[in-house]
Design an enzyme around this catalytic site. Structure first.
Site, PDB file in Angstrom:
ATOM      1  N   CYS A 137       4.146  -7.660  -7.250  1.00  0.00           N
ATOM      2  CA  CYS A 137       4.437  -7.924  -8.521  1.00  0.00           C
ATOM      3  C   CYS A 137       4.112  -6.373  -9.057  1.00  0.00           C
ATOM      4  CB  CYS A 137       4.076  -9.136  -9.265  1.00  0.00           C
ATOM      5  SG  CYS A 137       2.033  -9.335  -8.938  1.00  0.00           S
ATOM      6  N   SER A 138       2.894  -6.356  -9.939  1.00  0.00           N
ATOM      7  CA  SER A 138       2.785  -5.402 -10.784  1.00  0.00           C
ATOM      8  C   SER A 138       1.003  -5.055 -11.043  1.00  0.00           C
ATOM      9  CB  SER A 138       3.495  -5.316 -11.976  1.00  0.00           C
ATOM     10  OG  SER A 138       3.123  -6.515 -12.738  1.00  0.00           O
ATOM     11  N   CYS A 139       0.292  -5.586  -9.878  1.00  0.00           N
ATOM     12  CA  CYS A 139      -0.989  -5.488 -10.337  1.00  0.00           C
ATOM     13  C   CYS A 139      -1.599  -4.084 -10.240  1.00  0.00           C
ATOM     14  CB  CYS A 139      -1.854  -6.179  -9.241  1.00  0.00           C
ATOM     15  SG  CYS A 139      -1.456  -7.725  -9.100  1.00  0.00           S
ATOM     16  N   CYS A 177       1.598  -2.383  -5.627  1.00  0.00           N
ATOM     17  CA  CYS A 177       1.437  -4.049  -5.700  1.00  0.00           C
ATOM     18  C   CYS A 177       2.883  -4.413  -5.000  1.00  0.00           C
ATOM     19  CB  CYS A 177       1.412  -4.484  -7.077  1.00  0.00           C
ATOM     20  SG  CYS A 177       1.186  -6.181  -7.053  1.00  0.00           S
TER      21      CYS A 177
END
Lengths: 152, 197
Positions: B106-108, B103
């Site tokens: 961010c942090s998907c 990602c």
């Protein structure tokens, strides 16, 4: 964390990280905001940190952005920074006057021994720009890789 | 780690507690629900869910077809899923193509299928290097790929998350679905490792 590729033993690095993660999910469930709203703010927070030369090197840097993003959304939904500061002050007060007689939540936090930075004034500073449009980055009908490293 | 007097709480812990107490006071959330979500992610959701999906795809061709066509619907057949993921696209590794997920912003990550992402997945280094020099990065992470293998990197976003369907290792022909599931690691489903016996 010495090695960034190390595998952490549990899902969350600290009790507050777990809690802040769950609060975001609970608030989204309750309809206070959408998880996509949260993600937009989180992207801005991470982007601002990286643009300023900082980097997400470990879990704690990541969850700092997480909790700051939650603060921003809560403020946008009507909790004023003043109100938040008052509650925080009373939490600090209770914590330091209690020392060893902790509330159950505090038991874990007391082990963190992290620096307490004077962040009260700075947490809202960097959310004005860098709104990476999530839709630019969004899914097309047929997903495509973002990068291909060809065979040689 | 600093060992200063611990009568000061980290600002993040203070902030978290303050936000929680304000939201409870406003009637938005309930602390019992927050406890439940923490327990859910600490104990119930994790890569084992994804491993069951992979093992089933290895042993059931029809399931695999459905999984590749609509990841979420196929995962739902195994009781996996949740409101956090809208679309799950499953990408299959072969002898000539290796897939990896990142990602970039961010942090998907597919939480309901794999649990919360590991620390390195969220790091600036992984997020930036995976879309610049995946072959080098994968080698550093312990996965040197043959130069003849094409690497496809998928950018996970809020609307669409990815799951790598790793290659089934050789020598597992007699394994049951459960035994196969035990071999499948989180890292293999992100695409930074292979499944080995």
């Amino acid at each position: 964390m010495n090695n960034m590729f190390e595998t952490a033993p549990s899902a969350f690095p600290t009790p507050w990280a777990a809690r802040s993660f769950a609060i975001v999910n609970a608030a989204a469930e309750a309809g206070l905001f959408d998880l996509k709203d949260f993600q937009r703010v989180l992207i801005a927070s991470i982007g601002a940190k990286e643009a300023a030369g900082g980097c997400i090197g470990d879990e704690s840097a990541y969850y700092d952005c997480w909790i700051e993003s939650l603060s921003v959304l809560v403020r946008e939904r009507g909790v004023t920074p003043m109100k938040l500061a008052v509650v925080e002050a009373s939490i600090r007060e209770r914590f330091s006057s209690r020392h060893s007689h902790h509330h159950p939540h505090d038991d874990h936090d007391a082990h963190d021994h992290e620096h307490v930075h004077g962040h009260a004034h700075s947490q809202y500073e960097h959310h004005h720009s860098h709104e990476h449009g999530v839709s630019d980055h969004a899914a097309e009908e047929t997903p495509r890789p973002i990068y291909i490293e060809q065979a040689r | 780690m600093d060992n200063h007097s611990s009568n000061e709480k980290p600002w993040q812990a203070v902030r978290t507690e303050a936000v929680e107490s304000l939201l409870v006071e406003l009637g938005v959330i309930d602390s019992a629900r927050v406890d439940e979500i923490v327990r859910h992610y600490e104990e119930k959701v994790g890569p084992k869910g994804g491993a069951r999906v992979v093992a089933k795809a290895w042993t059931d061709q029809e399931f695999k077809k459905r999984l590749l066509a609509d990841g979420l619907a196929a995962c739902a057949e195994l009781g996996l899923g949740g409101p956090e993921t809208e679309k799950l696209h499953v990408v299959e590794n072969t002898a000539s193509v290796h897939n990896a997920v990142v990602c970039t912003l961010c942090s998907c990550y597919p939480w309901p299928i794999l649990g919360v992402p590991p620390a390195w997945y969220k790091s600036s280094a992984y997020r930036s290097r995976m879309v610049r020099e995946p072959r080098k990065l994968l080698t550093e992470m312990g996965l040197p790929l043959d130069p003849s293998v094409e690497i496809r990197v998928w950018d996970s976003v809020s609307e669409i998350r990815y799951l790598v369907l790793p290659e089934r290792p050789e020598g597992t022909e007699s394994f049951t679905e459960e035994q196969l599931a035990d071999l499948v690691t989180r890292d293999a489903m992100i695409g930074v490792a292979k499944v080995t016996v």
